[in-house]
Design a protein around this motif. Structure first.
Motif, PDB file in Angstrom:
ATOM      1  N   ILE A 124       0.688  -0.807  -0.235  1.00 56.20           N
ATOM      2  CA  ILE A 124      -0.016  -0.259   0.037  1.00 56.20           C
ATOM      3  C   ILE A 124       0.543   0.568  -0.302  1.00 56.20           C
ATOM      4  CG2 ILE A 124      -1.688   1.380   1.305  1.00 56.20           C
ATOM      5  CD1 ILE A 124      -3.040  -0.965   0.318  1.00 56.20           C
ATOM      6  N   THR A 125       1.771   1.371   0.938  1.00 60.08           N
ATOM      7  CA  THR A 125       2.324   2.271   1.237  1.00 60.08           C
ATOM      8  C   THR A 125       3.150   2.343  -0.612  1.00 60.08           C
ATOM      9  OG1 THR A 125       3.365   1.635   3.195  1.00 60.08           O
ATOM     10  CG2 THR A 125       4.989   3.060   2.547  1.00 60.08           C
ATOM     11  N   ILE A 126       3.904   1.720  -1.196  1.00 58.61           N
ATOM     12  CA  ILE A 126       4.327   1.208  -2.514  1.00 58.61           C
ATOM     13  C   ILE A 126       3.426   2.301  -3.235  1.00 58.61           C
ATOM     14  CG2 ILE A 126       5.555   0.403  -4.594  1.00 58.61           C
ATOM     15  CD1 ILE A 126       6.789  -0.625  -1.985  1.00 58.61           C
ATOM     16  N   ALA A 127       2.104   1.463  -3.518  1.00 61.16           N
ATOM     17  CA  ALA A 127       1.516   2.223  -4.179  1.00 61.16           C
ATOM     18  C   ALA A 127       1.064   3.252  -4.403  1.00 61.16           C
ATOM     19  CB  ALA A 127       0.166   0.725  -3.991  1.00 61.16           C
ATOM     20  N   LEU A 128       0.089   4.070  -3.191  1.00 58.91           N
ATOM     21  CA  LEU A 128       0.363   5.673  -3.315  1.00 58.91           C
ATOM     22  C   LEU A 128       1.587   6.572  -3.569  1.00 58.91           C
ATOM     23  CD1 LEU A 128      -2.003   6.668  -1.572  1.00 58.91           C
ATOM     24  CD2 LEU A 128      -0.808   6.118   0.450  1.00 58.91           C
ATOM     25  N   PHE A 129       2.981   5.573  -3.014  1.00 58.45           N
ATOM     26  CA  PHE A 129       3.933   6.564  -2.919  1.00 58.45           C
ATOM     27  C   PHE A 129       4.129   6.764  -4.735  1.00 58.45           C
ATOM     28  CE2 PHE A 129       8.160   5.990  -4.575  1.00 58.45           C
ATOM     29  CZ  PHE A 129       8.862   7.074  -4.196  1.00 58.45           C
ATOM     30  N   VAL A 130       3.791   5.696  -5.590  1.00 61.73           N
ATOM     31  CA  VAL A 130       4.223   6.006  -7.028  1.00 61.73           C
ATOM     32  C   VAL A 130       3.228   6.690  -7.489  1.00 61.73           C
ATOM     33  CG1 VAL A 130       4.177   4.513  -9.017  1.00 61.73           C
ATOM     34  CG2 VAL A 130       5.269   3.724  -7.008  1.00 61.73           C
ATOM     35  N   LEU A 131       1.561   6.207  -7.682  1.00 61.93           N
ATOM     36  CA  LEU A 131       0.607   7.326  -7.254  1.00 61.93           C
ATOM     37  C   LEU A 131       0.973   8.958  -7.213  1.00 61.93           C
ATOM     38  CD1 LEU A 131      -2.082   6.949  -9.180  1.00 61.93           C
ATOM     39  CD2 LEU A 131      -2.834   6.071  -7.123  1.00 61.93           C
ATOM     40  N   SER A 132       1.507   8.667  -6.401  1.00 58.70           N
ATOM     41  CA  SER A 132       1.186  10.285  -5.426  1.00 58.70           C
ATOM     42  C   SER A 132       1.991  10.984  -6.320  1.00 58.70           C
ATOM     43  CB  SER A 132       1.405  10.621  -4.204  1.00 58.70           C
ATOM     44  OG  SER A 132      -0.314   9.836  -3.535  1.00 58.70           O
ATOM     45  N   LEU A 163      12.320  15.081  -2.018  1.00 54.94           N
ATOM     46  CA  LEU A 163      11.566  15.898  -1.010  1.00 54.94           C
ATOM     47  C   LEU A 163      10.318  15.801  -0.876  1.00 54.94           C
ATOM     48  CD1 LEU A 163      12.677  19.829  -1.599  1.00 54.94           C
ATOM     49  CD2 LEU A 163      13.389  18.079   0.255  1.00 54.94           C
ATOM     50  N   ARG A 164       9.744  14.870  -1.898  1.00 60.79           N
ATOM     51  CA  ARG A 164       7.708  14.748  -2.010  1.00 60.79           C
ATOM     52  C   ARG A 164       9.078  12.995  -1.431  1.00 60.79           C
ATOM     53  NH1 ARG A 164       5.100  16.250   0.440  1.00 60.79           N
ATOM     54  NH2 ARG A 164       3.359  14.602  -0.349  1.00 60.79           N
ATOM     55  N   SER A 165       8.948  12.208  -1.929  1.00 60.08           N
ATOM     56  CA  SER A 165       9.476  11.071  -1.627  1.00 60.08           C
ATOM     57  C   SER A 165       9.371  10.376   0.130  1.00 60.08           C
ATOM     58  CB  SER A 165      10.736  10.022  -1.870  1.00 60.08           C
ATOM     59  OG  SER A 165      10.381  10.637  -3.690  1.00 60.08           O
ATOM     60  N   VAL A 166      10.386  11.614   0.505  1.00 63.91           N
ATOM     61  CA  VAL A 166      10.865  11.539   1.495  1.00 63.91           C
ATOM     62  C   VAL A 166       9.424  11.408   2.976  1.00 63.91           C
ATOM     63  CG1 VAL A 166      11.608  12.077   3.623  1.00 63.91           C
ATOM     64  CG2 VAL A 166      13.034  12.043   2.149  1.00 63.91           C
ATOM     65  N   ILE A 200      13.902   2.274   4.026  1.00 66.22           N
ATOM     66  CA  ILE A 200      13.160   1.887   2.822  1.00 66.22           C
ATOM     67  C   ILE A 200      13.621   3.634   2.350  1.00 66.22           C
ATOM     68  CG2 ILE A 200      10.802   1.998   1.604  1.00 66.22           C
ATOM     69  CD1 ILE A 200      10.171  -0.338   3.259  1.00 66.22           C
ATOM     70  N   VAL A 201      12.642   4.559   3.404  1.00 63.41           N
ATOM     71  CA  VAL A 201      12.857   5.906   2.936  1.00 63.41           C
ATOM     72  C   VAL A 201      14.487   5.833   2.873  1.00 63.41           C
ATOM     73  CG1 VAL A 201      13.738   8.197   3.866  1.00 63.41           C
ATOM     74  CG2 VAL A 201      11.338   6.658   4.359  1.00 63.41           C
ATOM     75  N   PHE A 202      15.423   5.715   3.504  1.00 65.73           N
ATOM     76  CA  PHE A 202      16.675   6.126   2.741  1.00 65.73           C
ATOM     77  C   PHE A 202      17.337   5.649   1.646  1.00 65.73           C
ATOM     78  CE2 PHE A 202      17.572   6.739   7.984  1.00 65.73           C
ATOM     79  CZ  PHE A 202      18.723   7.938   6.968  1.00 65.73           C
TER      80      PHE A 202
END
Lengths: 295, 433
Positions: free
Chosen positions: A76-84, A224-227, A278-280
């Motif tokens: 879910i985290t990755i899906a939201l990350f990619v889409l957003s 900046l947004r990825s973090v 993962i963030v790093f």
């Protein structure tokens, strides 16, 4: 002054500098390193439902590997990350171009364009929760007044992630636009003059000149947004609390609930450290990309 | 094992409450004993604490103490409490607690001070600890220790629109089956209305679902195992989820008390099953004042077994001044303050207050208030405080109940799979107890 005396003076200066900077160093270590070290230590502990603590070694990490909720949360985290991130970069660049070319746009309109990201996420979450309420909200009212079917928005397991991504993009696209606008304003005009002389169309100019030159700025905005996106929490917590079911249960929401609702601070720490890794990882990957596209 | 359980769950609470009836040192009691001290109160920013804190200045004047209020929304309050208590910090002296939810857990973690002795030895003449709901005191007693004093009495009750029922030719429902029949009829009688609404948000479901389960005759645990897949358990899951899926508002899986109250108050729901505490919110603006009827939730095969809980005030075991903290708890749960709170719509956990002439006059002013009090009387006499599984990990158990209900509302699983998945997860929790 003899060499010995000069060396002594230098040593003294070094000592003085060390003494003067020591409070700042100690403060930094205390404020940054201590919480991280403490969380790492907590990740090796296990807490019972009653808060009783014991050393668990790597048990929390081995539990994590076999925990379906963890893998679901990661997905879910990755899906939201990619889409957003995709939405924010595409619309952010577009908005920056609009603001760059519409130089006569009144200041108030410019301010309105970029105002959403100044709003606290909790306020934005509450506002969208009301707007998207399937029964009482304005969104369905508008859809229905155009003869379109109403939507369940945040209450639909299949729509909740796109809806949350839209809310986040509404809020943060102007932030990306502002960064990209800064980049646009710093591009050398001579390149554009040359393109104009060569008869390049506006699209070709954008494709061959603007976009490549803007890439380092875009990658900076993406970092900046990825973090933020990988740590996504506030809007989901306000609007769905990870639901419906567990359809929006990101790793951050899952870790929060494990820690503060179920009191398993040890496992929550292991989850959060994994998320931090993962963030790093994402930041390092984007940094490499930025070096590759630098000009 | 049985003898131990009897001692823990029955005998010790009785001793604890009986101890409070022993002669106290009321004559020596001095409200000014801790003058100059500061007591920190971690409050859930809900209608109960809001009503109480209206009289903060009265407490400070009476005792000469300063009351420092640290107020948060419910979940944030717990988050703060977990942090403070895990750090063994004395930052909080008094905190609000829901014994039905976290009582077992906090008691096992040792976060509550034992109030038994204070309630016996340090009470003002007019405090009357025996006047507090014995059921709520019992619900707040763990391992023979009295852990909190009740602030209010509450539970889910059934709100229905008398005008809609009249228009559709319906009588007030007496059974769950009649609720279903009424919902069906309202759906055809007035298609613009939501026939029935209750909690669908995962962590909030247990509060209302427990009432349904108990009315139908189900139980959460049988023979030490989770019992949702029993015939009665499945019937309760099926009925509750079907009512919300077929007759509830779109997006009901995100509904908790705020959305339910807003929908009902706006006149867009015909029936709502929600907390008695929401009366004030539902009646805001006065639109629902004359067309609302109130009842305890209609009966199932086991009759009416309403859910009855109450917020309590506990003294932190890490407090450096438990005696001063107790003075605040005592003041807040005294007959005088609880009467003032009752006049603001906070149902009193003291029968004496419920019978007070001034309070009765307030109740008699509006028929809806009379029905509200009548429903609360049923809650007080027949209620069960079991919301979710009676285990240490109660908060986590509510997640799995909510998940099973949502799986059914969203048609993501057939009932056998939804209850089996929940039972499997809940058995693992029960085993940790």
């Amino acid at each position: 002054m003899s060499d010995t005396a000069a060396t002594l003076t230098q040593d003294r200066q070094k000592l003085e500098m060390a003494a003067l900077s020591a409070p700042a160093v100690i403060f930094t270590v205390a404020m940054i390193a201590f919480p991280v070290v403490y969380t790492i230590w907590l990740g090796f502990q296990t807490f019972s439902s009653t808060g009783k603590q014991s050393f668990a070694g790597l048990a929390n990490y081995s539990k994590l590997v076999s925990d379906i909720e963890f893998w679901h949360g990661l997905w879910i985290t990755i899906a939201l990350f990619v889409l957003s991130l995709t939405l924010q970069l595409v619309f952010g660049i577009w908005l920056a171009l609009v603001l760059f070319h519409a130089r006569r746009l009144p200041g108030i309109v410019r301010s309105l364009f970029i105002s959403p990201f100044m709003m606290p996420p909790v306020v934005a979450g509450m506002m969208w929760l009301v707007i998207l309420d399937p029964s009482l909200g304005a969104a369905n009212y508008i859809l229905q007044s155009f003869g379109l079917p109403p939507s369940d928005w945040l209450a639909s397991p299949s729509l909740v992630i796109p809806t949350v991504a839209l809310i986040d993009s509404w809020q943060w696209t102007p932030y990306v636009a502002l960064i990209v606008l800064g980049g646009l304003q710093s591009l050398p005009p001579s390149v554009y003059e040359a393109a104009q002389i060569d008869g390049a169309s506006p699209f070709k100019t954008f494709q061959r000149i603007t976009l490549p030159l803007l890439l380092p700025t875009i990658v900076t905005a993406a970092i900046l947004r990825s973090v933020d996106l990988l740590r996504f929490f506030d809007i989901i917590y306000i609007t769905t609390q990870g639901g419906p079911g567990n359809a929006s249960n990101t790793l951050n929401i899952y870790g929060f609930r494990v820690g503060f609702e179920f009191f398993n601070i040890g496992y929550a720490s292991a989850l959060m450290l994994t998320l931090t890794a993962i963030v790093f990882g994402a930041v390092l990957a984007f940094n490499r990309l930025r070096s590759a596209v630098a000009w | 094992m049985k003898a131990r359980m009897l001692a823990t769950h029955v005998a010790l609470p009785v001793f604890a409450i009986a101890a409070m009836t022993a002669p106290s040192r009321a004559a020596d009691f001095d409200w000014m004993k801790f003058k100059g001290k500061t007591v920190t109160f971690l409050a859930n920013n809900n209608p109960v604490s809001q009503a109480l804190l209206t009289y903060k200045a009265d407490f400070e004047k009476l005792t000469g103490m300063t009351l420092k209020v640290d107020g948060y929304q419910e979940q944030q309050m717990r988050q703060r409490l977990v942090t403070v208590m895990n750090a063994n910090s004395d930052e909080v002296d008094v905190f609000m607690t829901l014994p039905s939810r976290e009582g077992e857990q906090f008691a096992a973690a040792g976060w509550y001070s034992d109030l038994t002795a204070m309630a016996k030895n340090e009470v003002a003449k007019d405090y009357d600890p025996n006047g507090l709901s014995q059921a709520l005191l019992k619900a707040a007693t763990f391992g023979g220790k009295l852990t909190s004093m009740p602030m209010n009495i509450e539970g889910p009750i059934f709100y229905y629109r008398t005008d809609i029922f009249k228009k559709c030719g319906l009588e007030a429902p007496k059974t769950i089956k009649e609720v279903e029949a009424a919902a069906e009829k309202i759906k055809t009688c007035d298609s613009t209305l939501t026939p029935f609404v209750s909690r669908g948000l995962k962590p909030a479901v247990a509060y209302t679902f427990s009432n349904m389960l108990h009315n139908i005759g189900g139980s959460y645990i049988a023979n030490g195992k989770s019992n949702l897949c029993s015939t009665k358990g499945k019937e309760a899951l099926d009925t509750y989820s079907r009512l919300l899926r077929d007759f509830g508002p779109p997006g009901v899986v995100n509904y908790s008390f705020q959305q339910i109250s807003a929908l009902y108050r706006s006149g867009r729901a015909a029936m709502a099953f929600e907390s008695s505490n929401e009366l004030r919110t539902v009646m805001e603006g006065g639109a629902r004042l004359k067309d609302t009827g109130l009842l305890p939730f209609p009966a199932g095969d086991a009759g009416q077994v309403p859910t009855t809980i109450g917020w309590g005030m506990a003294v932190s075991s890490h407090s450096k001044q438990p005696d001063a903290a107790w003075y605040f708890v005592q003041w807040a749960t005294s007959p005088e303050v609880q009467k003032k709170m009752a006049l603001q719509g906070i149902a009193p956990p003291r029968p004496s207050v419920a019978n007070d002439p001034e309070y009765r006059k307030w109740i008699d002013e509006e028929p809806v208030r009379k029905e509200w009090q009548a429903a609360l009387d049923v809650l007080a006499t027949k209620g069960s405080s079991e919301v979710g599984y009676p285990i240490v990990a109660n908060p986590q158990s509510r997640e799995f109940i909510g998940q099973a209900v949502q799986d059914l509302i969203l048609k993501q699983k057939p009932i056998d799979q939804a209850c089996a998945d929940a039972d499997k997860a809940l058995d693992a929790l029960i085993a940790l107890n």
